[in-house]
Design an enzyme around this catalytic site. Structure first.
Site, PDB file in Angstrom:
ATOM      1  N   TYR A 140      67.832 -54.205   2.858  1.00 55.68           N
ATOM      2  CA  TYR A 140      66.977 -54.415   4.024  1.00 55.68           C
ATOM      3  C   TYR A 140      65.494 -54.204   3.720  1.00 55.68           C
ATOM      4  O   TYR A 140      64.635 -54.585   4.514  1.00 55.68           O
ATOM      5  CB  TYR A 140      67.402 -53.504   5.165  1.00 55.68           C
ATOM      6  CG  TYR A 140      68.741 -53.874   5.783  1.00 55.68           C
ATOM      7  CD1 TYR A 140      69.390 -55.062   5.450  1.00 55.68           C
ATOM      8  CD2 TYR A 140      69.363 -53.033   6.679  1.00 55.68           C
ATOM      9  CE1 TYR A 140      70.605 -55.395   5.994  1.00 55.68           C
ATOM     10  CE2 TYR A 140      70.582 -53.351   7.241  1.00 55.68           C
ATOM     11  CZ  TYR A 140      71.204 -54.532   6.899  1.00 55.68           C
ATOM     12  OH  TYR A 140      72.412 -54.858   7.453  1.00 55.68           O
ATOM     13  N   LYS A 195      79.157 -50.337  -4.831  1.00 57.12           N
ATOM     14  CA  LYS A 195      79.826 -51.471  -5.474  1.00 57.12           C
ATOM     15  C   LYS A 195      79.456 -51.428  -6.956  1.00 57.12           C
ATOM     16  O   LYS A 195      78.985 -52.399  -7.550  1.00 57.12           O
ATOM     17  CB  LYS A 195      79.402 -52.797  -4.820  1.00 57.12           C
ATOM     18  CG  LYS A 195      80.298 -53.972  -5.185  1.00 57.12           C
ATOM     19  CD  LYS A 195      81.738 -53.809  -4.718  1.00 57.12           C
ATOM     20  CE  LYS A 195      82.549 -55.062  -5.076  1.00 57.12           C
ATOM     21  NZ  LYS A 195      83.988 -54.871  -4.801  1.00 57.12           N
ATOM     22  N   ASP A 227      84.516 -52.179  -0.494  1.00 56.23           N
ATOM     23  CA  ASP A 227      85.613 -52.964   0.068  1.00 56.23           C
ATOM     24  C   ASP A 227      86.829 -52.076   0.313  1.00 56.23           C
ATOM     25  O   ASP A 227      87.505 -52.190   1.346  1.00 56.23           O
ATOM     26  CB  ASP A 227      85.962 -54.151  -0.836  1.00 56.23           C
ATOM     27  CG  ASP A 227      85.974 -53.806  -2.315  1.00 56.23           C
ATOM     28  OD1 ASP A 227      85.492 -52.728  -2.692  1.00 56.23           O
ATOM     29  OD2 ASP A 227      86.468 -54.632  -3.106  1.00 56.23           O
ATOM     30  N   ASP A 251      75.186 -49.673   7.243  1.00 58.56           N
ATOM     31  CA  ASP A 251      75.093 -50.395   8.512  1.00 58.56           C
ATOM     32  C   ASP A 251      76.442 -51.007   8.881  1.00 58.56           C
ATOM     33  O   ASP A 251      76.946 -50.840  10.000  1.00 58.56           O
ATOM     34  CB  ASP A 251      74.018 -51.480   8.378  1.00 58.56           C
ATOM     35  CG  ASP A 251      73.685 -52.151   9.701  1.00 58.56           C
ATOM     36  OD1 ASP A 251      74.112 -51.648  10.755  1.00 58.56           O
ATOM     37  OD2 ASP A 251      72.989 -53.180   9.681  1.00 58.56           O
ATOM     38  N   ASP A 255      79.566 -49.563  11.881  1.00 58.95           N
ATOM     39  CA  ASP A 255      80.104 -50.347  12.995  1.00 58.95           C
ATOM     40  C   ASP A 255      81.627 -50.359  12.968  1.00 58.95           C
ATOM     41  O   ASP A 255      82.288 -50.238  14.011  1.00 58.95           O
ATOM     42  CB  ASP A 255      79.566 -51.785  12.944  1.00 58.95           C
ATOM     43  CG  ASP A 255      78.161 -51.896  13.515  1.00 58.95           C
ATOM     44  OD1 ASP A 255      77.462 -50.861  13.551  1.00 58.95           O
ATOM     45  OD2 ASP A 255      77.759 -52.997  13.912  1.00 58.95           O
TER      46      ASP A 255
END
Length: 365
Positions: A140, A195, A227, A251, A255
């Site tokens: 971001y 990752k 993942d 982020d 959620d």
């Protein structure tokens, strides 16, 4: 200890004004007469952009920077975008994060009694962890700086620095030390989510994590690929205590985590740096229900409690810390008694929830 704390209130868009007003009312009830907080409202957001051509006026930014804390409702509206297609209402949150260096985004994930999780067999107390999202770097950080070449190729750069990783990882270990450990086994544990098996930037994140972990031998550590983490948060949420991750991963995962504890209406967040603190629920502006009086204010109320905690700790003001704890206790009691908004399967309106919480706080006082 300060005599007066200046709180910049930005209601924002959609349901933002409704949930933000509810949180302000609850904080005032928790502190009672002689409250040391002074709330001042300032404009920003997509609605303001439509009216004025500015989504985040400079006077509002300066007021936020000067304030002791910032309380926000929600930002953004569908279709209200800049020429490059990015949302106008998001400027408020993103500019504060980067220009005030609010590097730590603390997102508690807790299942309260009375709230039904979509996960089978999971009950209150089984889910209680923190997702700590690095808030100033990662993918971001490329917002506004990426490249679009001749309408054919788009590039955004993922940025991670040793300084940025070290400070968010240290914050994760500090939070774990202050906690009661993971619900399943009581172990104080920090999980590094990355990752690292594919990208050098995440392998770097992991290596710095491992270096910092040596300074905290009393806290357990582990690694999880992002993942696999998405699966783990569904299948074994009780295992986790504090999860630390890069900006975008944090982020997305927060959620998913919110969905396991009742949805985005139950997702508070605190975004803090060395000097400033910014508090809002993690949900969006939900314009489809704006003005109907059915928005869930609990996420913003719990975010406001985090604001009081942060101010109380920063200024050694026990009155604020005690008020934060009262808000959490009353919230827990209200949810357990079935005071649920429509998104939680209930029928209570925003006003009913706010009044009930305030009445209980007054009775407790």
């Amino acid at each position: 200890m300060k005599h007066v704390y200046e709180i910049a209130v930005v209601h924002g868009d959609g349901i933002g004004p409704e949930v933000c007003a509810a949180a302000v009312e609850v904080v005032k009830a928790a502190l009672g007469s002689g409250s040391p907080l002074r709330f001042t409202e300032h404009p920003a957001g997509a609605e303001h952009f439509l009216k004025t051509g500015q989504s985040f006026p400079e006077p509002t930014f300066q007021a936020c920077r000067a304030a002791d804390a910032i309380l926000h409702g929600a930002g953004g509206l569908p279709g209200v975008v800049y020429a490059d297609g990015t949302e106008a209402g998001l400027d408020f949150t993103l500019r504060l994060r980067f220009e005030l260096d609010l590097y730590a985004n603390i997102r508690p994930v807790r299942l309260f009694e009375g709230v039904q999780s979509p996960l089978s067999g999971v009950k209150a107390g089984d889910i209680d962890y923190i997702i700590l999202r690095e808030n100033s770097e990662g993918l971001y950080a490329a917002r506004g700086a990426g490249a679009l070449l001749r309408g054919e190729v788009a590039v955004d750069t993922l940025v991670q620095t040793r300084v940025g990783i070290e400070r968010i990882v240290r914050k994760a270990f500090e939070l774990a030390r202050q906690s009661n450990g993971a619900p399943r086994d009581g172990v104080r544990r920090v999980t590094c989510c990355d990752k690292a098996n594919v990208l050098r930037s995440y392998a770097f994140f992991r290596s710095v994590f491992d270096d910092v972990a040596k300074d905290y031998p009393d806290v357990a550590t582990e690694h999880a690929l992002v993942d696999a983490m998405a699966m783990h948060l569904v299948l074994k949420p009780g295992h986790f205590n504090v999860i630390v991750s890069e900006n975008m991963f944090g982020d997305i995962l927060s959620d998913l985590a919110a969905a396991t504890v009742g949805g985005m209406g139950m997702a508070p967040s605190a975004e803090i740096g060395a000097a400033n603190g910014f508090f809002q629920a993690a949900h969006g502006s939900a314009p489809d229900i704006a003005g109907k009086g059915i928005a869930n204010p609990f996420g913003t109320i719990l975010s406001a409690a985090s604001m009081l905690d942060w101010l109380g700790l920063k200024h050694s003001d026990e009155k604020l810390s005690q008020a934060a704890e009262r808000i959490r206790r009353v919230t827990q009691a209200c949810l357990a008694k079935g005071l649920l908004s429509a998104d939680l399967g209930g029928t209570s309106s925003t006003r009913q929830i706010t009044h009930s919480v305030c009445d209980r706080l007054a009775a407790a006082a």
